[in-house]
Write a protein that holds these residues in place. Structure first.
Motif, short mmCIF file in Angstrom:
data_model
loop_
_atom_site.label_atom_id
_atom_site.label_comp_id
_atom_site.label_asym_id
_atom_site.label_seq_id
_atom_site.Cartn_x
_atom_site.Cartn_y
_atom_site.Cartn_z
N PRO A 289 -13.27 -10.82 -15.50
CA PRO A 289 -14.72 -10.75 -15.74
C PRO A 289 -15.11 -9.36 -16.24
N TYR A 290 -16.09 -9.33 -17.15
CA TYR A 290 -16.55 -8.06 -17.70
C TYR A 290 -17.60 -7.47 -16.76
N LYS A 291 -17.13 -6.97 -15.65
CA LYS A 291 -18.01 -6.34 -14.67
C LYS A 291 -17.17 -5.46 -13.77
N ARG A 292 -17.86 -4.65 -12.96
CA ARG A 292 -17.17 -3.77 -12.03
C ARG A 292 -16.35 -4.60 -11.05
N CYS A 293 -15.16 -4.10 -10.71
CA CYS A 293 -14.32 -4.73 -9.71
C CYS A 293 -14.64 -4.11 -8.35
N SER A 294 -14.96 -4.94 -7.37
CA SER A 294 -15.40 -4.46 -6.06
C SER A 294 -14.26 -4.22 -5.10
N GLY A 295 -13.04 -4.40 -5.53
CA GLY A 295 -11.92 -4.15 -4.64
C GLY A 295 -10.60 -4.54 -5.27
N SER A 296 -9.55 -3.91 -4.79
CA SER A 296 -8.19 -4.22 -5.23
C SER A 296 -7.31 -4.11 -3.99
N SER A 297 -6.68 -5.21 -3.59
CA SER A 297 -5.96 -5.23 -2.33
C SER A 297 -4.81 -6.23 -2.41
N TYR A 298 -3.61 -5.77 -2.09
CA TYR A 298 -2.41 -6.61 -2.10
C TYR A 298 -2.22 -7.33 -3.43
N GLY A 299 -2.53 -6.63 -4.52
CA GLY A 299 -2.35 -7.20 -5.85
C GLY A 299 -3.50 -8.06 -6.33
N TRP A 300 -4.47 -8.36 -5.47
CA TRP A 300 -5.63 -9.16 -5.84
C TRP A 300 -6.78 -8.26 -6.27
N LEU A 301 -7.57 -8.72 -7.23
CA LEU A 301 -8.78 -8.04 -7.66
C LEU A 301 -9.98 -8.83 -7.16
N ILE A 302 -10.99 -8.13 -6.69
CA ILE A 302 -12.14 -8.78 -6.04
C ILE A 302 -13.40 -8.51 -6.86
N ALA B 114 -16.09 4.52 -24.08
CA ALA B 114 -15.98 3.57 -22.98
C ALA B 114 -17.20 3.60 -22.08
N LYS B 115 -18.23 4.38 -22.42
CA LYS B 115 -19.42 4.47 -21.59
C LYS B 115 -20.05 3.09 -21.41
N GLY B 116 -20.47 2.83 -20.20
CA GLY B 116 -21.08 1.54 -19.89
C GLY B 116 -20.08 0.44 -19.60
N MET B 117 -18.80 0.70 -19.82
CA MET B 117 -17.79 -0.32 -19.55
C MET B 117 -17.39 -0.26 -18.08
N PRO B 118 -16.81 -1.32 -17.55
CA PRO B 118 -16.38 -1.31 -16.13
C PRO B 118 -15.43 -0.16 -15.85
N PRO B 119 -15.60 0.52 -14.71
CA PRO B 119 -14.72 1.65 -14.41
C PRO B 119 -13.31 1.21 -14.08
N ASN C 26 0.80 -1.21 0.00
CA ASN C 26 0.00 0.00 0.00
C ASN C 26 0.84 1.27 0.00
N HIS C 27 2.14 1.15 -0.27
CA HIS C 27 3.00 2.33 -0.38
C HIS C 27 3.82 2.28 -1.66
N GLN C 28 3.29 1.61 -2.69
CA GLN C 28 3.94 1.56 -3.99
C GLN C 28 3.02 2.19 -5.03
N LEU C 29 3.64 2.78 -6.06
CA LEU C 29 2.87 3.41 -7.12
C LEU C 29 1.96 2.38 -7.79
N PRO C 30 0.64 2.59 -7.76
CA PRO C 30 -0.27 1.63 -8.38
C PRO C 30 -0.41 1.89 -9.88
N LEU C 31 -0.87 0.88 -10.58
CA LEU C 31 -1.25 1.00 -11.98
C LEU C 31 -2.78 1.00 -12.06
N LEU C 32 -3.28 1.50 -13.18
CA LEU C 32 -4.73 1.50 -13.40
C LEU C 32 -5.12 0.31 -14.26
N VAL C 33 -6.08 -0.47 -13.79
CA VAL C 33 -6.68 -1.51 -14.61
C VAL C 33 -7.80 -0.85 -15.41
N VAL C 34 -7.66 -0.82 -16.72
CA VAL C 34 -8.60 -0.08 -17.56
C VAL C 34 -9.24 -1.01 -18.59
N PRO C 35 -10.48 -0.72 -18.98
CA PRO C 35 -11.12 -1.53 -20.03
C PRO C 35 -10.52 -1.25 -21.39
#
Length: 453
Positions: free
Chosen positions: A90-103, A435-440, A54-63
């Motif tokens: 999965p083609y849906k909203r991601c409910s979390g991103s933590s320690y490198g994992w996507l939820i 990108a409208k309607g795509m996962p944020p 949680n103290h490293q530069l993050p990247l953006l996961v983008v559609p």
């Protein structure tokens, strides 16, 4: 004659690595040759505290357009898309991103199932963990990928497979659910608990804390029932210890969203995000108060007989209302709600005094650090590691949840940066209108894992 990179001594390699800004430089450094990889491993172990997730530069996961199952990684520091890395998600909203994992939410009927997906696994690591279902009695709203507003991990499940925890904010009432590795069921707060509408959760110094939209901050812990409940349920329930009391219920005190962030110095920050200006908030509070006074005065002035007559008239009108009028009214409401997106207009940062004392104090500086907030586990990074970014700023993504489909039709547009010293706004990643309607987009911090040679 080819350069003998592998023969460079540790003193030279140390001079080189001291100039690196972030963890990704070390990953590229270790890919040059095996001796450099071995040195990178030793350096990592010596200074592991500098590379906490949680103290490293993050990247953006983008559609990515025209590829529903494929996401890209965008580096906001270099303003580039990492074309060589594509993630199948999965083609849906991601409910979390933590320690490198996507939820992600994989909901079924009245149950909400969470999937932990590791998009950067090594050969020996897990890439998917399926958690037990969250039992949610809210069957009307928040039962799709927004069934869980946000979820965070306490540790990396690959590094601590038997000692990680998950806290999820779920359902229309935005309650908390807790899972500990090895459990069969989630733990919940008792139905009588009045605290709800949570916005964010953080694991801080071995304990869990949560904040709601009215700045109510609590410490979350599990406690066992005196008698184990019957049926398929956890033997534990959640208890809350108030750290900061809830603000009075008013528009002015309601934040559009809220976050808890641990700084690089180990301090705990509370960030409030507003979608309407302070002037508008005050005007709405005044209008609501005047309306309440008018309603009370009218009600007090009526006799019981008049009240009964009014009640009967309203019921008759409601019964005679035809379907066409309902459709027109619904269309008008929908047009009002979806006329324009909700955009952030201000951020306020508070520093918590806990555990030395309770309460919080506003601050106008981040001491050179940069915050990254959204649906992700909040991240704080020293500006020295990302010189291309604006220090004392908050980089944010679109995570509006109240009328949660509102911003998606505009291309998940509330993404940008805010400098808390000069109160200025800026942009980092701007999704195309197509990108409208795509996962944020969502921030993610890839884990740095290397094997000793």
């Amino acid at each position: 004659m080819a350069p003998q990179w592998s023969l460079l001594g540790d003193d030279i390699l140390n001079i080189i690595t001291e100039r690196f800004d972030d963890i990704y430089d070390y990953a590229r450094f270790g890919a040059v040759c095996k001796p450099w990889l071995s040195f990178s491993h030793r350096f990592y172990n010596q200074k592991k505290h500098l590379f906490r997730a949680n103290h490293q530069l993050p990247l953006l996961v983008v559609p990515i357009e025209d590829h529903q199952q494929i996401r890209g990684l965008y580096n906001i520091s270099t303003d580039t898309l990492c074309n060589q890395i594509q993630l199948t998600l999965p083609y849906k909203r991601c409910s979390g991103s933590s320690y490198g994992w996507l939820i992600f939410v994989d909901n079924k009927s009245a149950e909400i199932e969470l999937l932990l997906i590791n998009p950067f696994p090594s050969e020996s690591e897990k890439s998917l963990i399926k958690l037990p279902p969250i039992i949610c009695e809210d069957t009307v709203s928040k039962m799709d990928e927004y069934g869980v507003n946000k979820a965070v991990l306490s540790k990396d499940p690959n590094e601590f497979p038997n000692d990680f925890e998950v806290i999820a904010i779920y359902g229309g009432m935005q309650m908390l659910a807790h899972y500990k590795s090895g459990d069969q069921f989630w733990s919940y707060a008792k139905p009588t608990t009045e605290i709800h509408c949570f916005a964010d959760v953080i694991f801080y110094k071995g304990m869990a804390y949560a904040v709601n939209f009215y700045s109510w901050i609590v410490r979350v812990y599990r406690k066992r029932f005196k008698q184990n409940p019957t049926g398929n349920s956890s033997p534990c329930f959640l208890r809350y210890k108030t750290i900061c009391k809830r603000l009075p219920l008013s528009v002015c005190n309601y934040s559009g969203n809220a976050y808890l962030v641990e700084t690089c110095k180990g301090e705990l920050l509370h960030v409030r995000r507003d979608y309407i200006t302070e002037e508008s908030q005050m005007a709405m509070d005044e209008e609501n108060e005047e309306e309440m006074k008018r309603v009370r005065a009218e009600y007090d002035a009526r006799t019981q007989e008049e009240q009964d007559q009014i009640r009967q008239r309203i019921e008759r009108e409601s019964e005679n209302q035809n379907v066409e009028d309902d459709e027109i009214r619904a269309s008008q409401v929908e047009e009002m709600l979806f006329d324009e997106p909700h955009l952030s207009v201000n951020f306020t940062v508070f520093k918590l005094n806990y555990p030395s004392s309770r309460g919080q104090k506003s601050t106008e500086t981040l001491n050179g650090e940069i915050l990254f907030i959204g649906d992700n586990h909040s991240v704080s990074v020293p500006s020295s590691r990302c010189p291309n970014l604006s220090p004392n700023s908050i980089y944010y993504t679109d995570d509006y949840v109240d009328v949660y489909r509102l911003n998606l039709q505009f291309g998940s547009c509330d993404t940008g940066l805010f400098n808390i010293e000069n109160k200025g706004f800026g942009k980092h990643f701007v999704p195309r209108f197509s990108a409208k309607g795509m996962p944020p987009p969502i921030f993610v911090v890839p884990r740095y894992r290397i094997k000793q040679c």
